[in-house]
Design an enzyme around this catalytic site. Structure first.
Site, PDB file in Angstrom:
ATOM      1  N   LEU A 163       1.002  -1.368   0.275  1.00  5.51           N
ATOM      2  CA  LEU A 163       0.378   0.128   0.135  1.00  5.51           C
ATOM      3  C   LEU A 163       0.812   1.402  -0.197  1.00  5.51           C
ATOM      4  CD1 LEU A 163      -2.567  -0.668   2.042  1.00  5.51           C
ATOM      5  CD2 LEU A 163      -3.093  -1.185   0.039  1.00  5.51           C
ATOM      6  N   CYS A 176      13.803   0.557  -8.118  1.00  4.89           N
ATOM      7  CA  CYS A 176      13.343   0.310  -6.995  1.00  4.89           C
ATOM      8  C   CYS A 176      12.663  -0.826  -7.281  1.00  4.89           C
ATOM      9  CB  CYS A 176      12.045   1.511  -6.935  1.00  4.89           C
ATOM     10  SG  CYS A 176      11.158   1.530  -4.770  1.00  4.89           S
ATOM     11  N   GLY A 225      -0.636   4.832  -0.272  1.00  3.15           N
ATOM     12  CA  GLY A 225      -0.818   5.676   0.744  1.00  3.15           C
ATOM     13  C   GLY A 225      -1.646   6.421  -1.489  1.00  3.15           C
ATOM     14  N   GLY A 283      -0.507  -2.263  -7.035  1.00  6.57           N
ATOM     15  CA  GLY A 283      -1.823  -1.455  -7.390  1.00  6.57           C
ATOM     16  C   GLY A 283      -0.948  -0.750  -9.362  1.00  6.57           C
ATOM     17  N   CYS A 297      10.713  10.177  -7.137  1.00  2.00           N
ATOM     18  CA  CYS A 297       9.504  10.206  -6.019  1.00  2.00           C
ATOM     19  C   CYS A 297      10.598  11.564  -5.050  1.00  2.00           C
ATOM     20  CB  CYS A 297       9.489   9.369  -5.461  1.00  2.00           C
ATOM     21  SG  CYS A 297      10.545   8.406  -4.924  1.00  2.00           S
TER      22      CYS A 297
END
Length: 417
Positions: free
Chosen positions: A11, A101, A13, A126, A222
């Site tokens: 997850l 990553c 967020g 996801g 990011c």
């Protein structure tokens, strides 16, 4: 009665991973949510964005009534992803930290944590991607360590799992998964693979997941966030001042803080010049950046590149490529760019030459060439060499005599690749 299959879902967020967890629960699986903290930083308001994302992931687990875990991979991310990112920039390359990553953090650290610490039967993310397996096949997979070696026995990993593009071609994220190991892929579920982004948002809205639905989609690197990229990089790398030089007449147009700050195809902000100039070459020995006056200048176009040893996802290397030493397929080197038809030529060390059917704009060292055949993502290799640009080839035809006399000083002989 059989115990429910245990799926550990990453997850972030965000809305995609939240809906992935929801769909898994709807399928009757025992779902656990895990938030990975990979980077320690504050945004422009002094708020740690990872903490905020963690809170959002925790709320998703509360709404779905599933267990929540948080793991920190800050050290691993620094060593395996960010250090590689800086090293690549220092060499003048253009890295892709998202691909790295996924390879080292999500599908290695997280994957092994889920399997070994949480006792998962499978993991899920996801990502908008699909595999060649049905869910039940994923749960039947056993851990098979892939043999090392360039040409492993093709029968050692039977029924290798293929990585397939998502139904939503615009959102398809197989590009970022092109270095994922087979061992992790065969134990992974992608619940969003057959859905469109709009439908995912609709599911979120209908299931009380408004807090993630309202978040802006994360774009770009990011750990840079909204900060100025040049300022960010210069916090970690020493400036190496150099000159902007016109590729056409060798005229010095301005100066810069470091050739590693620029990637091919990028607009160069040259002080005092109003018309746009674009980066077309970089000289690693002198630190000069060569620029051209048009976004479609022939110096930006190439049809040949060489990768490092390719990571093949399901078959290493594909049988056609081993048999014929050549193979037709398609490739892209940026997410969402149109696929480019090409011919691969296999070298003995597992690297490949990629010859594009037509010249492509702004190929850059360090980017990943990601290969496709039909719906399947075959794998990828990092671009380590570039062929000559269309401009260099044109010049070679028209001024071969001058090129022969050239001492190698300046763009006539081409900057160092």
């Amino acid at each position: 009665m059989l115990a429910a299959r245990h799926v550990v879902c990453a997850l972030s967020g965000g809305v995609d991973s939240a809906v992935a967890a929801l769909l898994l629960k709807r399928r009757g699986y025992q779902v656990t949510g895990v938030f990975m903290k990979n980077w320690d930083s504050l945004d422009e308001y002094g708020v740690c964005t990872a903490d905020r994302d963690c809170e959002d992931a925790y709320r998703v687990c509360q709404i779905l009534d599933i267990p929540f875990h948080q793991v920190s991979y800050v050290k691993e991310y620094w060593n395996d992803v960010f250090s590689d990112f800086l090293n690549e920039y220092e060499k003048g390359r253009t890295p892709n930290p998202d691909i790295i990553c996924n390879k080292h953090i999500k599908f290695s650290c997280f994957f092994h944590y889920a399997m070994d610490n949480l006792g998962a039967d499978a993991v899920a993310t996801g990502h908008y991607a699909r595999t060649s397996q049905e869910d039940e096949e994923v749960f039947q997979q056993k851990h098979i360590k892939r043999p090392e070696g360039l040409f492993r026995n093709r029968f050692e990993v039977r029924n290798a799992v293929k990585l397939l593009q998502a139904a939503d071609s615009f959102k398809d994220q197989t590009f970022f998964l092109s270095q994922v190991p087979q061992d992790a892929l065969r134990r992974t579920l992608f619940p969003l693979g057959g859905l469109t982004k709009e439908f995912v948002k609709k599911i979120a809205a209908e299931n009380r997941l408004h807090h993630v639905l309202q978040k802006k989609e994360s774009m770009g690197i990011c750990f840079v966030g909204k900060r100025n990229f040049e300022n960010f990089i210069l916090q970690y790398l020493q400036p190496r001042p150099g000159k902007f030089i016109s590729i056409e007449d060798n005229k010095v147009l301005g100066t810069h803080q470091g050739w590693f700050l620029y990637t091919l195809g990028q607009r160069a902000n040259i002080g005092g010049l109003h018309e746009p100039w674009y980066v077309v070459e970089k000289d690693s020995t002198k630190g000069d950046v060569f620029v051209a006056p048009r976004t479609d200048h022939p110096a930006l176009y190439r049809d040949l590149l060489r990768t490092n040893r390719v990571h093949w996802i399901s078959e290493e290397p594909p049988l056609t490529l081993v048999r014929d030493k050549m193979m037709e397929c398609q490739f892209r080197f940026r997410h969402q760019m149109a696929l480019v038809p090409c011919v691969l030529t296999l070298n003995q060390d597992g690297t490949v030459w990629v010859t594009a059917v037509k010249a492509v704009r702004a190929l850059a060292l360090g980017q990943f060439a990601v290969f496709y055949k039909g719906d399947e993502c075959l794998g990828s290799g990092k671009i380590l060499r570039l062929g000559p640009s269309a401009y260099t080839l044109q010049k070679g035809k028209t001024s071969s005599a001058v090129a022969t006399k050239s001492s190698g000083d300046g763009p006539r002989s081409g900057p160092t690749l």
